[in-house]
Design an enzyme around this catalytic site. Structure first.
Site, PDB file in Angstrom:
ATOM      1  N   CYS A  60      -4.100 -36.494  62.584  1.00 58.77           N
ATOM      2  CA  CYS A  60      -5.459 -35.986  62.401  1.00 58.77           C
ATOM      3  C   CYS A  60      -5.464 -34.479  62.161  1.00 58.77           C
ATOM      4  CB  CYS A  60      -6.308 -36.326  63.623  1.00 58.77           C
ATOM      5  SG  CYS A  60      -7.916 -35.539  63.582  1.00 58.77           S
ATOM      6  N   ALA A 109      -9.643 -41.148  64.446  1.00 56.74           N
ATOM      7  CA  ALA A 109      -9.210 -40.208  65.480  1.00 56.74           C
ATOM      8  C   ALA A 109     -10.092 -40.313  66.727  1.00 56.74           C
ATOM      9  CB  ALA A 109      -9.250 -38.792  64.926  1.00 56.74           C
ATOM     10  N   HIS A 135     -39.253 -31.171  60.794  1.00 56.14           N
ATOM     11  CA  HIS A 135     -39.536 -31.131  59.364  1.00 56.14           C
ATOM     12  C   HIS A 135     -39.274 -29.731  58.842  1.00 56.14           C
ATOM     13  CE1 HIS A 135     -41.524 -32.012  55.583  1.00 56.14           C
ATOM     14  NE2 HIS A 135     -42.216 -30.893  55.725  1.00 56.14           N
ATOM     15  N   GLY A 164      11.380 -39.647  70.838  1.00 54.85           N
ATOM     16  CA  GLY A 164      11.437 -40.433  72.070  1.00 54.85           C
ATOM     17  C   GLY A 164      11.664 -41.901  71.775  1.00 54.85           C
ATOM     18  N   ARG A 199      -2.916 -47.873  56.166  1.00 56.30           N
ATOM     19  CA  ARG A 199      -1.878 -47.271  57.010  1.00 56.30           C
ATOM     20  C   ARG A 199      -1.365 -48.325  57.981  1.00 56.30           C
ATOM     21  NH1 ARG A 199      -1.869 -41.591  57.144  1.00 56.30           N
ATOM     22  NH2 ARG A 199      -0.912 -41.701  59.201  1.00 56.30           N
ATOM     23  N   ILE A 249      -9.523 -43.132  52.358  1.00 54.50           N
ATOM     24  CA  ILE A 249      -8.662 -42.057  51.856  1.00 54.50           C
ATOM     25  C   ILE A 249      -8.810 -41.912  50.346  1.00 54.50           C
ATOM     26  CG2 ILE A 249      -6.255 -41.333  51.527  1.00 54.50           C
ATOM     27  CD1 ILE A 249      -5.616 -42.394  54.286  1.00 54.50           C
ATOM     28  N   LYS A 296       7.696 -36.141  68.250  1.00 57.88           N
ATOM     29  CA  LYS A 296       8.824 -35.693  67.426  1.00 57.88           C
ATOM     30  C   LYS A 296       8.411 -34.541  66.504  1.00 57.88           C
ATOM     31  CE  LYS A 296       8.018 -39.099  63.848  1.00 57.88           C
ATOM     32  NZ  LYS A 296       8.301 -40.352  63.274  1.00 57.88           N
TER      33      LYS A 296
HETATM   34  P1  NAI Z   1      -8.310 -48.580  53.745  1.00 59.34           P
HETATM   35  O1  NAI Z   1      -7.875 -49.823  54.368  1.00 59.34           O
HETATM   36  O2  NAI Z   1      -9.574 -47.927  54.162  1.00 59.34           O
HETATM   37  O3  NAI Z   1      -8.448 -48.805  52.153  1.00 59.34           O
HETATM   38  C1  NAI Z   1      -7.409 -49.330  51.376  1.00 59.34           C
HETATM   39  C2  NAI Z   1      -8.015 -49.927  50.127  1.00 59.34           C
HETATM   40  O4  NAI Z   1      -6.980 -50.291  49.233  1.00 59.34           O
HETATM   41  C3  NAI Z   1      -8.811 -51.191  50.425  1.00 59.34           C
HETATM   42  O5  NAI Z   1     -10.122 -51.044  49.932  1.00 59.34           O
HETATM   43  C4  NAI Z   1      -8.020 -52.272  49.698  1.00 59.34           C
HETATM   44  O6  NAI Z   1      -8.839 -53.289  49.186  1.00 59.34           O
HETATM   45  C5  NAI Z   1      -7.327 -51.486  48.595  1.00 59.34           C
HETATM   46  N1  NAI Z   1      -6.116 -52.136  48.081  1.00 59.34           N
HETATM   47  C6  NAI Z   1      -5.131 -52.722  48.796  1.00 59.34           C
HETATM   48  N2  NAI Z   1      -4.190 -53.227  47.965  1.00 59.34           N
HETATM   49  C7  NAI Z   1      -4.575 -52.931  46.707  1.00 59.34           C
HETATM   50  C8  NAI Z   1      -4.022 -53.188  45.415  1.00 59.34           C
HETATM   51  N3  NAI Z   1      -2.876 -53.865  45.265  1.00 59.34           N
HETATM   52  N4  NAI Z   1      -4.679 -52.749  44.312  1.00 59.34           N
HETATM   53  C9  NAI Z   1      -5.854 -52.074  44.459  1.00 59.34           C
HETATM   54  N5  NAI Z   1      -6.416 -51.812  45.657  1.00 59.34           N
HETATM   55  C10 NAI Z   1      -5.785 -52.223  46.774  1.00 59.34           C
HETATM   56  O7  NAI Z   1      -7.066 -47.586  53.871  1.00 59.34           O
HETATM   57  P2  NAI Z   1      -6.913 -46.025  53.552  1.00 59.34           P
HETATM   58  O8  NAI Z   1      -8.024 -45.536  52.714  1.00 59.34           O
HETATM   59  O9  NAI Z   1      -5.523 -45.869  53.082  1.00 59.34           O
HETATM   60  O10 NAI Z   1      -7.065 -45.375  54.997  1.00 59.34           O
HETATM   61  C11 NAI Z   1      -6.200 -45.750  56.063  1.00 59.34           C
HETATM   62  C12 NAI Z   1      -6.899 -45.636  57.397  1.00 59.34           C
HETATM   63  O11 NAI Z   1      -7.156 -44.286  57.716  1.00 59.34           O
HETATM   64  C13 NAI Z   1      -8.221 -46.365  57.391  1.00 59.34           C
HETATM   65  O12 NAI Z   1      -8.261 -47.292  58.453  1.00 59.34           O
HETATM   66  C14 NAI Z   1      -9.231 -45.317  57.588  1.00 59.34           C
HETATM   67  O13 NAI Z   1     -10.285 -45.738  58.438  1.00 59.34           O
HETATM   68  C15 NAI Z   1      -8.471 -44.149  58.180  1.00 59.34           C
HETATM   69  N6  NAI Z   1      -9.073 -42.937  57.681  1.00 59.34           N
HETATM   70  C16 NAI Z   1     -10.312 -42.567  58.116  1.00 59.34           C
HETATM   71  C17 NAI Z   1     -10.944 -41.473  57.601  1.00 59.34           C
HETATM   72  C18 NAI Z   1     -12.323 -41.163  58.068  1.00 59.34           C
HETATM   73  O14 NAI Z   1     -12.766 -41.693  59.069  1.00 59.34           O
HETATM   74  N7  NAI Z   1     -13.059 -40.291  57.365  1.00 59.34           N
HETATM   75  C19 NAI Z   1     -10.331 -40.634  56.576  1.00 59.34           C
HETATM   76  C20 NAI Z   1      -9.062 -41.136  56.157  1.00 59.34           C
HETATM   77  C21 NAI Z   1      -8.474 -42.235  56.694  1.00 59.34           C
END
Ligand code: NAI
Length: 459
Positions: free
Chosen positions: A43, A311, A436, A115, A264, A180, A36
């Site tokens: 990503c 990703a 090194h 879709g 997410r 994030i 869409k």
């Molecule tokens: P996440 O699941 O990694 O982190 C969310 C955090 O929020 C957790 O630590 C959780 O304990 C906390 N939380 C939840 N409810 C809460 C509350 N009421 N009060 C305070 N803290 C609370 O999710 P995030 O960071 O939003 O990322 C989403 C997805 O995107 C992840 O699965 C991540 O792996 C992926 N991602 C990967 C990246 C990378 O590989 N570099 C970069 C960005 C995202």
């Protein structure tokens, strides 16, 4: 009503969907790829690529700010949000153009439109039905919020909004200390904002080995990033200049913006999946180890299924599905063997089991761990980065976990991944001479020590 018949119809043109399209086309399948929005998905347009561009701009700002300690006189005059945005959009634009060219050159038909799955073999877009021998669902994920927390896109933001911000905020509260939250904390601090992270669990990046979380927390404290750990959010109200965030312990934090980064969730509602009989679990599409759903003609990949939301996992799953549909032999993905990187400063990178997971799996007496401090690594000293390499191995057995913290350590993960996935013994890695001075030497030194013959460490 028009109808197009192909081998494979893919709903969702992000990492999972387009990787499958590219591989399927390579294997001589006819493919329609439907999205869409723009080809490339979260990503490329709203995730990995633009955030890493911001992180790099942050690194440049920090380099100017900290130049004095390298004997270089430079002054940081400021961060121009529009200029950073232009750089970020330039990077995304070039990759987007390249991807469009690639998809076209492989003869894949890209359809831009909403879709909907209408049968076990068909997706409808407007008046056209695209029928395939197979269908791949790859509709990805969107940021989640908490009950009662309204994200307005101006003061209370998701990462999508944060990426489009036209200014550097003076102060930010970040709800969620996961990947994030930590990456944006790093970006905004580098740009000069006052940053506070609120994380409900006792540690930042709580899925990582606890030692990595602690090193990151220490590094962030040194950078002046405020952290409220084990702190639960209770509400937010708007003030004249921004927001007032309340925690369950009664504390209140005022800031210009609140970023919501609490995970997410899958994009699957209203797309016809349930109606066609696809088995679901809390919005995620259920699949087996080969990304096959309960409907024989339908597969699903990426953030839409309950595998790590990365990703590169989407790429891997997309390729696996294309090869399976083409009749090639495929093996299930070992998700523990997938590298994970949080691209903050410092970076946190890992592959395999954490110490807690290894203890649970093998028992505390059957594993050994080794931590090598980057203080002993020449290149890390040159870069003035702190951190460590932590190895977890079975006693008299292979390495089952590698955990890294420090600037640029994400680039070391390629070797760590081979070590884990090839079930290398510490003594085998210790045989390999590392260049090194590089940061990769830290991996070599750690394995030398774990193999009982430390070079630059005390035994
Ligand atoms: P996440 O699941 O990694 O982190 C969310 C955090 O929020 C957790 O630590 C959780 O304990 C906390 N939380 C939840 N409810 C809460 C509350 N009421 N009060 C305070 N803290 C609370 O999710 P995030 O960071 O939003 O990322 C989403 C997805 O995107 C992840 O699965 C991540 O792996 C992926 N991602 C990967 C990246 C990378 O590989 N570099 C970069 C960005 C995202």
């Amino acid at each position: 009503m028009a109808q197009t018949d192909v081998d494979l119809v893919i709903l969702g043109g992000g990492s999972g969907g387009y990787a499958c399209a590219l591989r399927a086309a390579e294997l001589d399948m006819s493919v329609v790829l439907i999205d869409k929005a723009e080809l490339g998905g979260t990503c490329l347009h709203r995730g990995c690529i633009p955030t890493k561009a911001l992180l790099h701009a942050g690194e440049v700002a920090d380099s100017a700010r900290e130049s004095e300690q390298f004997g270089v006189h430079a002054t940081l005059e400021g961060v121009d949000a529009a200029g950073v945005r232009k750089y970020q959009e330039g990077v995304v634009g070039r990759l987007y153009k390249g991807l469009q060219g690639l998809v076209k050159s492989r003869g894949i038909e890209f359809v831009q439109g909403e879709g909907r799955l209408v049968s076990a073999t068909a997706v409808q877009v407007g008046d056209t039905t695209y029928t395939g021998k197979h269908v791949l669902l790859a509709t990805g994920s969107v940021p989640r919020t908490l009950p009662g927390l309204e994200v307005d896109g101006t003061r209370v933001l998701f990462s999508d909004h944060a990426l489009k911000l036209d200014r550097v905020p003076g102060s930010v509260v970040i709800l969620g200390g996961g990947v994030i939250g930590v990456e944006f904390a790093s970006i905004w601090k580098s740009f000069g904002a006052d940053v506070t992270i609120v994380e409900a669990l006792p540690h930042l990046v709580p899925l990582e080995d606890e030692a990595s979380s602690k090193l990151l927390e220490r590094a962030f404290r040194r950078r002046g990033i405020n952290q409220k750990l084990g702190a639960r959010f209770s509400g937010v109200e708007h003030t004249d200049n921004g927001v007032r965030v309340a925690l369950e312990n009664g504390e209140q934090i005022e800031a210009e913006l609140l970023l919501v980064a609490v995970g997410r969730g899958p994009v699957s509602a209203g797309l016809g999946y349930e109606e066609v009989g696809v088995a679901m679990d809390r919005g995620f599409v259920k699949v087996d180890a080969y990304c096959q759903t309960n409907v024989p003609t339908i597969s699903a990949v990426g953030d839409l299924i309950q595998t790590p939301q990365l990703a590169h996992v989407g790429f891997g799953e997309g390729i696996l599905v294309a090869e399976r549909l083409a009749g090639l032999p495929v093996v299930p993905i070992d998700y523990l063997g997938v590298p994970r990187v949080t691209y903050s400063d410092p970076e946190v990178a890992s592959v395999g089991l954490t110490e807690a997971q290894a203890t649970e799996k093998y028992g505390a007496d059957s594993i050994k761990t080794l931590t090598y401090d980057l203080a002993g690594n020449g290149k890390s000293q040159i870069l003035k980065t702190a951190g460590a390499v932590k190895l977890i191995a079975e006693k008299d057995g292979p390495v089952v976990g590698v955990h890294l913290v420090g600037s640029r350590v994400g680039e070391l993960l390629a070797e760590a991944q081979l070590i884990y996935n090839w079930e290398a013994l510490p003594s085998e890695v210790a045989q390999l001479i590392h260049a090194h001075p590089t940061q990769s030497e830290a991996l070599g030194e750690a394995h030398l020590a774990l193999a009982g013959k430390p070079l630059h460490t005390h035994g």
